[in-house]
Design a protein around this motif. Sequence first.
Motif, mmCIF file in Angstrom:
data_model
loop_
_atom_site.group_PDB
_atom_site.id
_atom_site.type_symbol
_atom_site.label_atom_id
_atom_site.label_comp_id
_atom_site.label_asym_id
_atom_site.label_seq_id
_atom_site.Cartn_x
_atom_site.Cartn_y
_atom_site.Cartn_z
ATOM 1 N N PHE A 299 0.825 -1.210 0.000
ATOM 2 C CA PHE A 299 0.000 0.000 0.000
ATOM 3 C C PHE A 299 0.861 1.264 0.000
ATOM 4 C CE2 PHE A 299 -3.577 -2.560 2.060
ATOM 5 C CZ PHE A 299 -4.249 -2.706 0.854
ATOM 6 N N LYS A 300 1.985 1.197 0.715
ATOM 7 C CA LYS A 300 2.883 2.350 0.754
ATOM 8 C C LYS A 300 3.462 2.620 -0.636
ATOM 9 C CE LYS A 300 5.462 2.895 4.379
ATOM 10 N NZ LYS A 300 6.537 2.751 5.393
ATOM 11 N N GLU A 301 3.870 1.544 -1.327
ATOM 12 C CA GLU A 301 4.399 1.710 -2.695
ATOM 13 C C GLU A 301 3.320 2.231 -3.638
ATOM 14 O OE1 GLU A 301 6.132 -1.924 -4.055
ATOM 15 O OE2 GLU A 301 7.519 -2.040 -2.367
ATOM 16 N N GLU A 302 2.116 1.690 -3.504
ATOM 17 C CA GLU A 302 1.012 2.151 -4.357
ATOM 18 C C GLU A 302 0.694 3.611 -4.078
ATOM 19 O OE1 GLU A 302 -3.595 0.963 -5.475
ATOM 20 O OE2 GLU A 302 -2.520 -0.168 -3.932
ATOM 21 N N ASN A 303 0.741 4.002 -2.811
ATOM 22 C CA ASN A 303 0.494 5.384 -2.432
ATOM 23 C C ASN A 303 1.540 6.304 -3.060
ATOM 24 O OD1 ASN A 303 -0.560 7.612 -1.177
ATOM 25 N ND2 ASN A 303 0.346 7.163 0.811
ATOM 26 N N GLU A 304 2.804 5.911 -3.036
ATOM 27 C CA GLU A 304 3.861 6.725 -3.638
ATOM 28 C C GLU A 304 3.674 6.827 -5.152
ATOM 29 O OE1 GLU A 304 7.566 5.048 -2.405
ATOM 30 O OE2 GLU A 304 7.259 5.592 -0.294
ATOM 31 N N LEU B 105 0.838 6.607 -6.759
ATOM 32 C CA LEU B 105 -0.321 7.477 -7.003
ATOM 33 C C LEU B 105 0.042 8.947 -6.787
ATOM 34 C CD1 LEU B 105 -3.205 5.385 -5.427
ATOM 35 C CD2 LEU B 105 -2.787 5.830 -7.842
ATOM 36 N N LYS B 106 0.893 9.234 -5.823
ATOM 37 C CA LYS B 106 1.339 10.617 -5.620
ATOM 38 C C LYS B 106 2.115 11.114 -6.835
ATOM 39 C CE LYS B 106 1.543 10.787 -0.589
ATOM 40 N NZ LYS B 106 2.407 10.922 0.597
ATOM 41 N N ASP C 244 0.999 14.207 -9.303
ATOM 42 C CA ASP C 244 1.885 15.322 -9.658
ATOM 43 C C ASP C 244 1.975 15.490 -11.170
ATOM 44 O OD1 ASP C 244 2.379 15.936 -7.032
ATOM 45 O OD2 ASP C 244 4.243 14.782 -6.925
ATOM 46 N N ALA C 245 2.086 14.365 -11.900
ATOM 47 C CA ALA C 245 2.152 14.440 -13.367
ATOM 48 C C ALA C 245 0.855 15.011 -13.932
ATOM 49 C CB ALA C 245 2.436 13.057 -13.946
#
Length: 107
Positions: free
Chosen positions: A32-37, A39-40, A44-45
């Motif tokens: 979830f942490k990797e997915e959250n990063e 998605l962030k 931004d893009a």
Amino acid sequence: MSKEIESLKNENSNYINEIEILNVSLKLSNDFKEENENLKLEIDALKKTFSKFSNSSDKLDNLLGLQRCVFDKAGLGYEEMKNIKHFNNFFVKRKNESKITCNHCGT
């Protein structure tokens, strides 16, 4: 002693199950942490893309607002205030609008 050993084995198996559950939970948390990063980064893009679109829209509105009339020939060798024609009525209304005539024979 054997009862105590049996109870300790049961307690040990319970702890092993809890450890496995915690490991699965930790793995899901990391996913979830990797997915959250990710998605962030995607957000931004998208913000950059939207800001480019927004800036382009503002520039287009600005260009459309700066358009000159077709009859304005200033800057093409004409003096700006001379030879200005104001066209108020582009279309002239005919008196006999209900009368239809043939372009070939005139009737």
